[in-house]
Enzyme design. Sequence first.
Site, PDB file in Angstrom:
ATOM      1  N   TYR A   1      11.685  -4.642   5.078  1.00  0.00           N
ATOM      2  CA  TYR A   1      11.058  -4.699   3.752  1.00  0.00           C
ATOM      3  C   TYR A   1      11.346  -6.042   3.082  1.00  0.00           C
ATOM      4  O   TYR A   1      10.489  -6.596   2.387  1.00  0.00           O
ATOM      5  CB  TYR A   1      11.593  -3.566   2.874  1.00  0.00           C
ATOM      6  CG  TYR A   1      11.298  -2.187   3.397  1.00  0.00           C
ATOM      7  CD1 TYR A   1      10.102  -1.539   3.080  1.00  0.00           C
ATOM      8  CD2 TYR A   1      12.203  -1.512   4.214  1.00  0.00           C
ATOM      9  CE1 TYR A   1       9.825  -0.264   3.552  1.00  0.00           C
ATOM     10  CE2 TYR A   1      11.942  -0.246   4.702  1.00  0.00           C
ATOM     11  CZ  TYR A   1      10.752   0.382   4.367  1.00  0.00           C
ATOM     12  OH  TYR A   1      10.482   1.642   4.847  1.00  0.00           O
TER      13      TYR A   1
ATOM     14  N   HIS B   1       4.158  12.032   6.955  1.00  0.00           N
ATOM     15  CA  HIS B   1       4.258  10.667   7.461  1.00  0.00           C
ATOM     16  C   HIS B   1       4.761  10.586   8.901  1.00  0.00           C
ATOM     17  O   HIS B   1       4.239   9.815   9.704  1.00  0.00           O
ATOM     18  CB  HIS B   1       5.184   9.865   6.545  1.00  0.00           C
ATOM     19  CG  HIS B   1       5.268   8.411   6.887  1.00  0.00           C
ATOM     20  ND1 HIS B   1       4.223   7.533   6.681  1.00  0.00           N
ATOM     21  CD2 HIS B   1       6.272   7.673   7.439  1.00  0.00           C
ATOM     22  CE1 HIS B   1       4.578   6.320   7.072  1.00  0.00           C
ATOM     23  NE2 HIS B   1       5.811   6.376   7.534  1.00  0.00           N
TER      24      HIS B   1
ATOM     25  N   ASP C   1       5.145   4.055  11.675  1.00  0.00           N
ATOM     26  CA  ASP C   1       5.782   3.420  10.530  1.00  0.00           C
ATOM     27  C   ASP C   1       5.950   1.913  10.828  1.00  0.00           C
ATOM     28  O   ASP C   1       4.986   1.250  11.202  1.00  0.00           O
ATOM     29  CB  ASP C   1       7.106   4.143  10.234  1.00  0.00           C
ATOM     30  CG  ASP C   1       7.757   3.749   8.930  1.00  0.00           C
ATOM     31  OD1 ASP C   1       7.276   4.172   7.871  1.00  0.00           O
ATOM     32  OD2 ASP C   1       8.757   3.016   8.968  1.00  0.00           O
TER      33      ASP C   1
END
Length: 319
Positions: free
Chosen positions: A234, A297, A104
């Site tokens: 982010y 994921h 990730d």
Amino acid sequence: MMMGSDVNHQRVKANGIWMHVAEKGSGPLVLLLHGFPETWFSWHRQIDFLAAHGYHAVAPDLRGFGDTDSPLSPSSYTWFHIVGDLVALLDHFSVHQAYVVGTDWGAAAAWHMSLLRPDRVKGIVALSVPFTPRFASAKPLESMKQKYGDDFYVCQFQEAGRAERALARYDCATVMKKLLLINKAEMVVAPPGTEIIDYLETPSVLPAWITEEEINVLAEKFEESGFTGGFNYYRALNLNWELMAAWQGAKIGVPAKLIVGTKDMGYRSGGTKEYIESSVFKSLIPDHEIVVLDAHHFIHLERADQVSQEILSFILKLS
């Protein structure tokens, strides 16, 4: 015995912040970089495996997570900061080069460490997130909004405090389940007027690959630290795009293994499958191999034993 209880823990002053590091074993150093929403603990199975096979497994809480310092401003989460943290950790352990494994956001950190400081990286194993080049034509957030709309999860995470307030309506264990156990084929876009965390389902039964105890270990840390540090990764997307202009067109010059899951929402709907099979990907990372697993994921959790073996086989090939 609590999982990871035989792991050594220390706080290290690195690149101007205090970092929490979990480590075990001796030998060549393998740096394990977690993603969101995780801490070092997500690697506890790989830590035990690597230590048992003669390696020094080092898993930090990345800046913004767990017991590592969490600067408030997104501007403190550039790749220069994060790679600087990791280089400082290697210096702390008096190691010039390491094998770097990431998932990730940790995978993105591994790619950028390879890009910015290839002299410190023997090779990388990236899980779920392939290296993506910088596109000169558009900032990443604008591209995402154009493709997925304002309610794409990354877009919802941008406004300071918005996602934090939404998550605060749930206990942290429920948040962990919602975020770690996403089982959607398409990219996560909430319906208009709906927060992402409300849109995500809470599974009534945990899959066999994760336990309530593991969920609770992670949840307890996020209850202490909050989620702002993770969201700042982010929120720094466009800033990083601006700062990385000098590396436009740069290639990854270290050996790499990419491990992806066919059930990851980005694999098919996000275009990952086509991209990693393309000539563009091959040109950007000349020395690479790709492993595709039947997984979602968080592959290092769902396929822990297989991922451990893939890491080891990659290291042995380079030794």
